[in-house]
Scaffold this motif. Structure first.
Motif, PDB file in Angstrom:
ATOM      1  N   GLY A  63       0.780  -1.200  -0.191  1.00 41.34           N
ATOM      2  CA  GLY A  63      -0.212  -0.128   0.113  1.00 41.34           C
ATOM      3  C   GLY A  63       0.833   1.317  -0.142  1.00 41.34           C
ATOM      4  O   GLY A  63       0.597   2.200  -0.718  1.00 41.34           O
ATOM      5  N   LEU A  64       2.195   1.423   0.894  1.00 44.78           N
ATOM      6  CA  LEU A  64       2.728   2.321   0.832  1.00 44.78           C
ATOM      7  C   LEU A  64       3.652   2.568  -0.498  1.00 44.78           C
ATOM      8  O   LEU A  64       3.559   3.908  -1.237  1.00 44.78           O
ATOM      9  CB  LEU A  64       3.940   2.231   1.825  1.00 44.78           C
ATOM     10  CG  LEU A  64       3.289   2.163   3.320  1.00 44.78           C
ATOM     11  CD1 LEU A  64       4.329   1.786   4.322  1.00 44.78           C
ATOM     12  CD2 LEU A  64       2.876   3.601   3.743  1.00 44.78           C
ATOM     13  N   ILE A  65       4.070   1.548  -1.154  1.00 48.30           N
ATOM     14  CA  ILE A  65       4.671   1.591  -2.527  1.00 48.30           C
ATOM     15  C   ILE A  65       3.576   2.202  -3.552  1.00 48.30           C
ATOM     16  O   ILE A  65       3.846   2.863  -4.473  1.00 48.30           O
ATOM     17  CB  ILE A  65       5.331   0.269  -2.857  1.00 48.30           C
ATOM     18  CG1 ILE A  65       6.473  -0.149  -1.975  1.00 48.30           C
ATOM     19  CG2 ILE A  65       5.562   0.277  -4.393  1.00 48.30           C
ATOM     20  CD1 ILE A  65       6.997  -1.409  -1.631  1.00 48.30           C
ATOM     21  N   TRP A  66       2.334   1.528  -3.664  1.00 45.52           N
ATOM     22  CA  TRP A  66       1.546   1.907  -4.326  1.00 45.52           C
ATOM     23  C   TRP A  66       1.319   3.579  -4.355  1.00 45.52           C
ATOM     24  O   TRP A  66       1.059   4.012  -5.163  1.00 45.52           O
ATOM     25  CB  TRP A  66       0.001   1.205  -3.866  1.00 45.52           C
ATOM     26  CG  TRP A  66      -1.186   1.839  -4.724  1.00 45.52           C
ATOM     27  CD1 TRP A  66      -1.241   2.136  -6.140  1.00 45.52           C
ATOM     28  CD2 TRP A  66      -2.483   1.740  -4.371  1.00 45.52           C
ATOM     29  NE1 TRP A  66      -2.608   2.418  -6.255  1.00 45.52           N
ATOM     30  CE2 TRP A  66      -3.410   1.969  -4.972  1.00 45.52           C
ATOM     31  CE3 TRP A  66      -2.977   1.474  -3.257  1.00 45.52           C
ATOM     32  CZ2 TRP A  66      -4.664   2.502  -5.155  1.00 45.52           C
ATOM     33  CZ3 TRP A  66      -4.466   1.579  -2.746  1.00 45.52           C
ATOM     34  CH2 TRP A  66      -5.420   2.018  -3.915  1.00 45.52           C
ATOM     35  N   SER A  67       1.083   3.998  -3.060  1.00 42.43           N
ATOM     36  CA  SER A  67       0.884   5.460  -2.924  1.00 42.43           C
ATOM     37  C   SER A  67       1.739   6.316  -3.710  1.00 42.43           C
ATOM     38  O   SER A  67       1.549   7.349  -3.961  1.00 42.43           O
ATOM     39  CB  SER A  67       0.956   5.818  -1.401  1.00 42.43           C
ATOM     40  OG  SER A  67       2.091   5.900  -0.789  1.00 42.43           O
ATOM     41  N   LEU A  68       3.123   5.730  -3.661  1.00 42.25           N
ATOM     42  CA  LEU A  68       4.284   6.402  -4.498  1.00 42.25           C
ATOM     43  C   LEU A  68       3.867   6.497  -6.043  1.00 42.25           C
ATOM     44  O   LEU A  68       4.556   7.376  -6.623  1.00 42.25           O
ATOM     45  CB  LEU A  68       5.637   5.953  -4.141  1.00 42.25           C
ATOM     46  CG  LEU A  68       5.731   5.955  -2.709  1.00 42.25           C
ATOM     47  CD1 LEU A  68       7.200   5.046  -2.503  1.00 42.25           C
ATOM     48  CD2 LEU A  68       6.047   7.268  -2.346  1.00 42.25           C
ATOM     49  N   PHE A  69       3.117   5.811  -6.825  1.00 40.20           N
ATOM     50  CA  PHE A  69       2.964   5.692  -8.202  1.00 40.20           C
ATOM     51  C   PHE A  69       1.608   6.443  -8.514  1.00 40.20           C
ATOM     52  O   PHE A  69       1.170   6.498  -9.571  1.00 40.20           O
ATOM     53  CB  PHE A  69       3.127   4.269  -8.485  1.00 40.20           C
ATOM     54  CG  PHE A  69       4.484   3.652  -8.443  1.00 40.20           C
ATOM     55  CD1 PHE A  69       5.268   4.126  -9.415  1.00 40.20           C
ATOM     56  CD2 PHE A  69       4.721   2.998  -7.229  1.00 40.20           C
ATOM     57  CE1 PHE A  69       6.628   3.635  -9.218  1.00 40.20           C
ATOM     58  CE2 PHE A  69       6.183   2.556  -7.185  1.00 40.20           C
ATOM     59  CZ  PHE A  69       7.017   2.854  -8.158  1.00 40.20           C
ATOM     60  N   ILE A  70       0.834   6.882  -7.470  1.00 42.37           N
ATOM     61  CA  ILE A  70      -0.525   7.550  -7.667  1.00 42.37           C
ATOM     62  C   ILE A  70      -0.426   8.804  -8.314  1.00 42.37           C
ATOM     63  O   ILE A  70       0.296   9.671  -7.619  1.00 42.37           O
ATOM     64  CB  ILE A  70      -1.483   7.484  -6.655  1.00 42.37           C
ATOM     65  CG1 ILE A  70      -1.754   5.913  -6.319  1.00 42.37           C
ATOM     66  CG2 ILE A  70      -2.817   8.159  -7.058  1.00 42.37           C
ATOM     67  CD1 ILE A  70      -2.600   5.783  -4.895  1.00 42.37           C
ATOM     68  N   LYS A  71      -0.864   9.071  -9.696  1.00 38.45           N
ATOM     69  CA  LYS A  71      -0.774  10.556 -10.225  1.00 38.45           C
ATOM     70  C   LYS A  71      -1.623  11.418  -9.431  1.00 38.45           C
ATOM     71  O   LYS A  71      -1.127  12.747  -9.352  1.00 38.45           O
ATOM     72  CB  LYS A  71      -0.734  10.189 -11.600  1.00 38.45           C
ATOM     73  CG  LYS A  71       0.283   9.413 -12.410  1.00 38.45           C
ATOM     74  CD  LYS A  71       1.569   9.991 -12.195  1.00 38.45           C
ATOM     75  CE  LYS A  71       2.466   8.908 -12.992  1.00 38.45           C
ATOM     76  NZ  LYS A  71       3.951   8.974 -12.538  1.00 38.45           N
ATOM     77  N   ASP A  72      -2.725  11.207  -9.374  1.00 34.72           N
ATOM     78  CA  ASP A  72      -3.760  12.283  -8.777  1.00 34.72           C
ATOM     79  C   ASP A  72      -3.384  12.685  -7.481  1.00 34.72           C
ATOM     80  O   ASP A  72      -3.092  11.396  -6.390  1.00 34.72           O
ATOM     81  CB  ASP A  72      -5.109  11.501  -8.731  1.00 34.72           C
ATOM     82  CG  ASP A  72      -6.166  12.634  -8.182  1.00 34.72           C
ATOM     83  OD1 ASP A  72      -6.227  12.563  -7.037  1.00 34.72           O
ATOM     84  OD2 ASP A  72      -6.621  13.374  -9.102  1.00 34.72           O
ATOM     85  N   THR A  73      -3.079  13.937  -7.160  1.00 36.91           N
ATOM     86  CA  THR A  73      -2.477  14.084  -5.804  1.00 36.91           C
ATOM     87  C   THR A  73      -3.366  14.036  -4.621  1.00 36.91           C
ATOM     88  O   THR A  73      -2.842  13.481  -3.441  1.00 36.91           O
ATOM     89  CB  THR A  73      -1.853  15.790  -5.721  1.00 36.91           C
ATOM     90  OG1 THR A  73      -3.154  16.617  -6.095  1.00 36.91           O
ATOM     91  CG2 THR A  73      -0.905  15.934  -6.560  1.00 36.91           C
ATOM     92  N   LEU A  74      -4.656  14.011  -4.934  1.00 37.37           N
ATOM     93  CA  LEU A  74      -5.652  13.713  -3.835  1.00 37.37           C
ATOM     94  C   LEU A  74      -5.647  12.331  -3.389  1.00 37.37           C
ATOM     95  O   LEU A  74      -5.520  12.022  -1.899  1.00 37.37           O
ATOM     96  CB  LEU A  74      -7.055  14.201  -4.126  1.00 37.37           C
ATOM     97  CG  LEU A  74      -8.032  13.972  -3.232  1.00 37.37           C
ATOM     98  CD1 LEU A  74      -7.876  14.692  -1.764  1.00 37.37           C
ATOM     99  CD2 LEU A  74      -9.501  14.321  -3.747  1.00 37.37           C
TER     100      LEU A  74
END
Length: 125
Positions: A63-74
């Motif tokens: 989940g933490l790694i996934w958060s680093l690849f999300i483009k939408d800032t919100l």
């Protein structure tokens, strides 16, 4: 998210990947060395339980790694916040039920990550 927040999140993810590896694959070999105060005969019977905990730690890391690849800032902020809160709460529970040191190793970095994520909210990076 600031670069510093991303680095902290990445380091926390690496920590949880290590914990997952330890609990899933090295519980009976490295466990007695790391937890020298536990009886050696405890490790084999708790191997499945430790592996189960390792799976949960791998989910935290994912989940933490996934958060680093999300483009939408919100969504990046929301997902990072969610998984950092999971880590912080797990660390608090571990500190109360296992050893206070867990709060320093797990909860403190998660709280630092949360502060950095929220301080960088709205900034580019």
């Amino acid at each position: 998210m600031s670069k510093l927040a991303a680095i902290v999140i990445g380091l926390i993810a690496v920590l949880h990947l290590y914990i997952a590896w330890f609990e899933i694959f090295a519980w009976t070999t490295r466990g007695p060395v790391v937890f020298s105060s536990f009886p050696v005969d405890l490790f084999e019977p708790t191997k499945a339980m430790a592996a189960n905990q390792g799976i949960y730690n791998s989910f935290l890391a994912a989940g933490l790694i996934w958060s680093l690849f999300i483009k939408d800032t919100l969504w990046r902020r929301n997902v990072a916040t969610c998984f950092l809160l999971f880590v912080a709460v797990a660390g608090l529970f571990g500190a109360v039920t296992v050893a206070p040191r867990i709060a320093v190793v797990q909860t403190l970095p998660a709280v630092v990550g949360l502060v950095l994520v929220w301080l960088s909210w709205g900034r580019k990076g």
